[in-house]
Design a protein around this motif. Sequence first.
Motif, PDB file in Angstrom:
ATOM      1  N   UNK A  85      17.348  10.980  42.021  1.00  0.00           N
ATOM      2  CA  UNK A  85      16.971  10.281  43.242  1.00  0.00           C
ATOM      3  C   UNK A  85      17.553  11.020  44.444  1.00  0.00           C
ATOM      4  N   UNK A  86      16.694  11.427  45.364  1.00  0.00           N
ATOM      5  CA  UNK A  86      17.158  12.117  46.564  1.00  0.00           C
ATOM      6  C   UNK A  86      17.531  11.062  47.600  1.00  0.00           C
ATOM      7  N   UNK A  87      18.830  10.920  47.930  1.00  0.00           N
ATOM      8  CA  UNK A  87      19.263   9.772  48.735  1.00  0.00           C
ATOM      9  C   UNK A  87      18.789   9.804  50.180  1.00  0.00           C
ATOM     10  N   UNK A  88      18.508  10.975  50.719  1.00  0.00           N
ATOM     11  CA  UNK A  88      18.087  11.062  52.113  1.00  0.00           C
ATOM     12  C   UNK A  88      16.574  11.112  52.213  1.00  0.00           C
ATOM     13  N   UNK A  89      16.070  10.875  53.405  1.00  0.00           N
ATOM     14  CA  UNK A  89      14.632  10.925  53.635  1.00  0.00           C
ATOM     15  C   UNK A  89      14.209  12.300  54.112  1.00  0.00           C
ATOM     16  N   UNK A 232      12.215   6.313  40.387  1.00  0.00           N
ATOM     17  CA  UNK A 232      13.144   5.390  39.735  1.00  0.00           C
ATOM     18  C   UNK A 232      13.024   3.968  40.280  1.00  0.00           C
ATOM     19  N   UNK A 233      11.778   3.522  40.444  1.00  0.00           N
ATOM     20  CA  UNK A 233      11.518   2.156  40.891  1.00  0.00           C
ATOM     21  C   UNK A 233      11.547   1.945  42.387  1.00  0.00           C
ATOM     22  N   UNK A 234      11.782   2.984  43.177  1.00  0.00           N
ATOM     23  CA  UNK A 234      11.833   2.856  44.640  1.00  0.00           C
ATOM     24  C   UNK A 234      10.554   3.442  45.228  1.00  0.00           C
ATOM     25  N   UNK A 235       9.723   2.586  45.793  1.00  0.00           N
ATOM     26  CA  UNK A 235       8.415   2.998  46.290  1.00  0.00           C
ATOM     27  C   UNK A 235       8.555   3.889  47.523  1.00  0.00           C
ATOM     28  N   UNK A 236       7.662   4.894  47.603  1.00  0.00           N
ATOM     29  CA  UNK A 236       7.601   5.749  48.786  1.00  0.00           C
ATOM     30  C   UNK A 236       8.715   6.763  48.900  1.00  0.00           C
ATOM     31  N   UNK A 237       9.481   6.961  47.829  1.00  0.00           N
ATOM     32  CA  UNK A 237      10.611   7.897  47.873  1.00  0.00           C
ATOM     33  C   UNK A 237      10.287   9.161  47.076  1.00  0.00           C
ATOM     34  N   UNK A 238      11.119  10.185  47.262  1.00  0.00           N
ATOM     35  CA  UNK A 238      10.931  11.475  46.603  1.00  0.00           C
ATOM     36  C   UNK A 238      12.227  11.874  45.906  1.00  0.00           C
ATOM     37  N   UNK A 239      12.089  12.636  44.831  1.00  0.00           N
ATOM     38  CA  UNK A 239      13.257  13.089  44.098  1.00  0.00           C
ATOM     39  C   UNK A 239      13.011  14.446  43.463  1.00  0.00           C
ATOM     40  N   UNK A 240      13.969  14.876  42.639  1.00  0.00           N
ATOM     41  CA  UNK A 240      13.872  16.156  41.938  1.00  0.00           C
ATOM     42  C   UNK A 240      13.923  15.912  40.436  1.00  0.00           C
ATOM     43  N   UNK A 241      13.111  16.660  39.698  1.00  0.00           N
ATOM     44  CA  UNK A 241      13.254  16.674  38.244  1.00  0.00           C
ATOM     45  C   UNK A 241      14.441  17.575  37.915  1.00  0.00           C
ATOM     46  N   UNK A 242      15.401  17.057  37.172  1.00  0.00           N
ATOM     47  CA  UNK A 242      16.552  17.878  36.814  1.00  0.00           C
ATOM     48  C   UNK A 242      16.092  19.067  35.970  1.00  0.00           C
ATOM     49  N   UNK A 243      16.459  20.271  36.432  1.00  0.00           N
ATOM     50  CA  UNK A 243      15.979  21.480  35.771  1.00  0.00           C
ATOM     51  C   UNK A 243      14.686  21.995  36.359  1.00  0.00           C
ATOM     52  N   UNK A 388       8.611  23.578  55.359  1.00  0.00           N
ATOM     53  CA  UNK A 388       9.322  22.458  54.750  1.00  0.00           C
ATOM     54  C   UNK A 388      10.228  23.006  53.653  1.00  0.00           C
ATOM     55  N   UNK A 389      11.518  22.714  53.764  1.00  0.00           N
ATOM     56  CA  UNK A 389      12.514  23.290  52.855  1.00  0.00           C
ATOM     57  C   UNK A 389      13.193  22.197  52.028  1.00  0.00           C
ATOM     58  N   UNK A 390      13.513  22.540  50.797  1.00  0.00           N
ATOM     59  CA  UNK A 390      14.301  21.675  49.925  1.00  0.00           C
ATOM     60  C   UNK A 390      15.368  22.522  49.255  1.00  0.00           C
ATOM     61  N   UNK A 391      16.539  21.946  49.070  1.00  0.00           N
ATOM     62  CA  UNK A 391      17.642  22.643  48.393  1.00  0.00           C
ATOM     63  C   UNK A 391      18.058  21.784  47.195  1.00  0.00           C
ATOM     64  N   UNK A 392      17.287  21.834  46.094  1.00  0.00           N
ATOM     65  CA  UNK A 392      17.560  20.947  44.965  1.00  0.00           C
ATOM     66  C   UNK A 392      18.910  21.193  44.297  1.00  0.00           C
ATOM     67  N   UNK A 393      19.448  22.409  44.460  1.00  0.00           N
ATOM     68  CA  UNK A 393      20.716  22.741  43.805  1.00  0.00           C
ATOM     69  C   UNK A 393      21.894  21.949  44.362  1.00  0.00           C
ATOM     70  N   UNK A 394      21.729  21.288  45.511  1.00  0.00           N
ATOM     71  CA  UNK A 394      22.788  20.405  46.008  1.00  0.00           C
ATOM     72  C   UNK A 394      22.991  19.251  45.030  1.00  0.00           C
ATOM     73  N   UNK A 395      21.895  18.782  44.430  1.00  0.00           N
ATOM     74  CA  UNK A 395      21.963  17.676  43.480  1.00  0.00           C
ATOM     75  C   UNK A 395      21.930  18.140  42.024  1.00  0.00           C
ATOM     76  N   UNK A 396      21.344  19.316  41.777  1.00  0.00           N
ATOM     77  CA  UNK A 396      21.133  19.800  40.410  1.00  0.00           C
ATOM     78  C   UNK A 396      21.852  21.138  40.237  1.00  0.00           C
TER      79      UNK A 396
END
Length: 537
Positions: A85-89, A232-243, A388-396
């Motif tokens: 779950x990516x906590x920020x928007x 994870x049950x939160x509508x309208x949110x975005x996350x990362x697949x681990x790996x 548009x940038x994402x840094x998934x390694x902060x979480x993974x």
Amino acid sequence: MASEPAYDIVIIGAGHNGLTCAGYLARKGLKVKVVERRGVVGGAAVTEEFHPGFRNSVCSYVVSLLDPKIIGELELERHGLSILDRPSGSLSILPNGKFMRLARELDQAEREIGKFSQHDAQIYGRFESEVAEVAEIFRSVTTETPPNLGGGFGDVMSLLKLANRARKLTPRQQKSFVELMTMSIGDYLDAWFESDPIKGLFGFEAIVGNLVSPYTGGSAYVLVHHYFGGVNGKTGTWGYAKGGMGAITQAMARSAAEHGTEIEVNAPVKEVIVEGGRARGVLLADGRAIRARAVAANVNPKLLYLKMLDRSVLPAEFRREMEGWRCRSGSFRMNVALSELPRFEALPSREPEKLMMASIDIAPSLAYLERAYDDAKGGGWAKEPIVSMCIPSILDDTLAPKGCHVMSLFCQHFHPDLSGGRTWDQVKGEVADLIIDTVDRYAPNFKRSILGRQVLSPLDLEREFGLVGGDIFHGQLHLDQIYSLRPAAGYADYRGPVKGLYHCGSGAHPGGGVSGLPGHNAAREIAKDFKRGRVAA
């Protein structure tokens, strides 16, 4: 005499929709074979090492649209899928040394928007509710088979059911529905807001993978398309697949294989075998014929019908429609390996890592988006790219060595067909440098922190992943290419014009994004035809 079919169904393409379709059909007891052109399953949802020790999602890069029903029924978590779950928007980096963080929490978002406009802060909650309500209307039909125009009794009943839903909407909801279906995203946002940052941020959501001006009619719909999902049950949110996104398709492949699906990679399809007016398998590039009672295609409709089928087996009008099927994304994709996190000058020094858990966008205004389109529309590319940038390694921490990071860069607007005789192979290094320089203006340590990069032009996306015109959706999500018109009028029920040939990819309803829904819905219709004896022995 033709040999007996070895399989009930052969599926072309082991992308996430092909694997979803396979997983459901195998659970119905059908004998399923999946053939994949590349050397790895996953299609555009794949994780690869692009620099020694650095791995990332190659094309698709965030999770939201993947339907929880599919996650549960295919038991993807048991097969290794974990969604972080990516906590920020969203975090918009602005050219005047400022930033706007659009948090999930309404009160925090309102305070942030209020830095630029109190009017916009006060109205933002209503805007969010309106778009979410319309998205819910669309979400309700994403798992359903669209009615075919000119179809039979079942199609008429589906239309009546849809009309009854519309009848129950309030007049305000009906008005919002029509506006978001028909208006440009620019006009829609201008009617709500007065400040540039909020309009730029939501304007970007509607031109993702959509080579249009923000003032192109109908572009507001793509914003709604991105509101369908949740994590994870939160509508309208975005996350990362681990790996990385490959974790999704690897889990799907394991799930399908557990129920007997055979998956073969390095197996490009040359053509669909048609005998007696029916699809009866596929001929591979190496000359092997794989015979089956039916065929499902998880490829762009343009590739399927113009490259894999003899024109004589198709109705002339249908072939004409496929020749006009619009695939033009305007997307340029990069991954970079970083020795350190970027230091955006606009961000406070306190907890920058927490802020950068969000998507980080350079899309400061609708005018910026319009200029990018103007630069690209004649066969060029944006001089000031939308990034548009994402840094998934902060979480993974599985993606990069300790202390290092990986970043995804999804960029617009880049015309797939360059003017002046240029090719993307000639200019993609130059364009990649432009994108890096653009980010470096906001984060001056960015360029020098890059250890390696992976660059995918629109041509690379087509050549490597079958995304015609670099189109991430397998066909633009415009009003004449969605729902009952996807991929063509009369063929929206996942059945093609050749008996025994089905569509199970993003070129079918409900369209692109890593949702699995085209594969899920197609499997339901295919299983129904097998049960009712509509598929030849």
